[in-house]
Write an enzyme that holds these catalytic residues in place. Structure first.
Site, PDB file in Angstrom:
ATOM      1  CD  GLN A 116      -7.233 -13.502  -0.020  1.00  0.00           C
ATOM      2  OE1 GLN A 116      -8.376 -13.560   0.413  1.00  0.00           O
ATOM      3  NE2 GLN A 116      -6.839 -12.541  -0.821  1.00  0.00           N
TER       4      GLN A 116
ATOM      5  NE  ARG B 259      -3.235  -7.707  -5.926  1.00  0.00           N
ATOM      6  CZ  ARG B 259      -3.566  -8.372  -4.817  1.00  0.00           C
ATOM      7  NH1 ARG B 259      -2.762  -9.286  -4.329  1.00  0.00           N
ATOM      8  NH2 ARG B 259      -4.702  -8.106  -4.190  1.00  0.00           N
TER       9      ARG B 259
ATOM     10  N   GLY C 177       0.122 -11.139  -1.189  1.00  0.00           N
ATOM     11  CA  GLY C 177       0.683 -10.727   0.107  1.00  0.00           C
ATOM     12  C   GLY C 177       1.718  -9.653  -0.169  1.00  0.00           C
TER      13      GLY C 177
ATOM     14  CG  ASP D  63      -1.888  -5.363   1.373  1.00  0.00           C
ATOM     15  OD1 ASP D  63      -2.627  -5.876   2.225  1.00  0.00           O
ATOM     16  OD2 ASP D  63      -1.361  -5.995   0.434  1.00  0.00           O
TER      17      ASP D  63
END
Ligand code: MRU
Length: 380
Positions: free
Chosen positions: A205, A93, A57, A246
């Site tokens: 998720q 990430r 997240g 994101d």
């Protein structure tokens, strides 16, 4: 949020028992079947927790990165060691811009301070970032709840149906969540609502984390296959969609979990409002065109070819789904162009998904990144 009668955040600071500080997190790879916490004792463990998705997240990745740099400063506070830890954490990430935002913020503070002061400064700054995230998400919840209340007033006597994708709940942040915060606030205000939860293949998720959150909070919900949303929207079974992001460009393009774009297209085709909830730490003021310029993480094909779940004996097991030898690809995110987004729900209010809309809410932040600073395509 409460789990088994106890209040939790997703990340917290361990006691300093003479060995230096550590950071504790909820292991999200074990949910919903096992609730376990993990201790991150050094910056390598923080980096691993981000890349293997023990924590995930966008906002939580940012806070974990900030604490990771604090753990690094505790190990070795020299400029060279901090630069190396920064690079290692940043590489974990690539898509969520909150990670770079938080790491930049802590690194700038540390490099301007004497080495002896750096560990304490870093932990304090990481703590501030975590507290700000909680405040932002609570405010997003208030602004978004007003949209849900408005939908309830339009259709009295029946629940408001909200569709969400992936997990943008409290597990994806420090507390409250982004897309789920309006749902929590509206439910606590007594609004009758029901949530359609996209399972969100391949890592599920939605099915595992969003469903776990909503069940814990006692919110009416139904898990659906990812492919079901278009059908539900066509039949008037969705009043609004709310998802997280994101990375959002200064022009309002939104990058979120793979499959979000398809939901936005279906919403557009069926006249269903499609909202995106985000704290300002998720805005990348350097770029306009999300499709061209946001790096899309590609993860292991194994996440597509295999699936894990609880076997009848209670053990959490992974099984193969595909024929052995079939190749698979696994893009983790996609970009929804701003024209499909009805509005952005931020900590400062709801705005149009446009450069003008964002600038009106954030004249201070937008000015920090004038046009000349924008990065050339594909260099993020
Ligand atoms: O790959 P994940 O689980 O980190 O992806 C999470 C999402 O896509 C969320 O929607 C996004 O980070 C917003 S979270 C508040």
């Amino acid at each position: 949020m409460r789990i088994n009668g106890r209040d939790y955040r997703t990340i917290w600071l361990g006691e300093d028992a003479g060995q230096g500080r550590s950071v504790a997190v909820i292991d999200q790879t074990r949910l919903p079947h096992c609730f376990e916490t993990r201790t991150l004792a050094n910056s390598d463990e923080a980096a691993r927790a981000i890349s293997d998705m023990t924590v995930r997240g966008a906002p939580l990745i940012g806070v974990t990165g900030a604490y990771g740099l604090a753990l690094a400063a505790q190990e070795d506070a020299s400029d060279a060691a901090l630069e190396a830890a920064y690079a290692r954490l940043l590489a974990t990430r690539p898509t969520a811009v909150n990670l770079r935002w938080a790491l930049d913020r802590v690194k700038a503070l540390l490099l301007a301070a004497p080495a002896a002061d750096r560990p304490a400064l870093a932990f304090a700054e990481a703590g501030r970032i975590a507290e700000e995230d909680v405040a932002c998400c609570a405010a997003i919840g208030d602004h978004g709840a007003a949209l849900i209340c408005a939908a309830a007033e339009k259709n009295p006597g029946r629940p408001v149906n909200v569709l969400t994708h992936c997990n943008a709940g409290w597990l994806a942040t420090v507390d409250w969540g982004t897309a789920l915060a309006p749902i929590y606030k509206a439910a606590r205000a007594g609004i009758d609502l029901h949530v359609w939860v996209d399972e969100t293949r391949p890592r599920n998720q939605g099915a595992s984390l969003t469903a776990f959150e909503l069940l814990s909070e006692g919110i009416n919900h139904t898990v659906i296959a990812d492919n079901a949303g278009g059908h539900l929207m066509q039949h008037g079974m969705v009043d609004l969609c709310i998802v997280g992001t994101d990375r959002t460009t200064r022009a309002g393009d939104v990058c979120n979990k793979i499959g979000t774009y398809l939901k936005a297209l279906a919403a557009h085709a069926n006249g269903v409002p499609f909202y995106v909830a985000l704290p300002s730490s998720t805005i990348d003021w350097r770029i306009d065109d999300g499709v061209a310029d946001i790096p899309i993480e590609e993860r292991s094909a194994r996440e597509v070819t295999h699936i894990s779940g609880r076997a009848p004996d209670g053990a959490v097991t992974e099984v193969l789904l595909t024929p052995e030898g079939s190749p698979a690809r696994n893009w983790a995110f996609d970009v929804t162009p701003a024209r499909y987004v009805t509005g952005l729900i931020t900590e400062r209010g709801v705005c149009a998904a446009t450069e003008a809309g964002l600038q009106e809410l954030y004249p201070d932040l937008a000015l920090e990144s004038p046009c000349g600073d924008r990065l050339p395509a594909r260099l993020k």
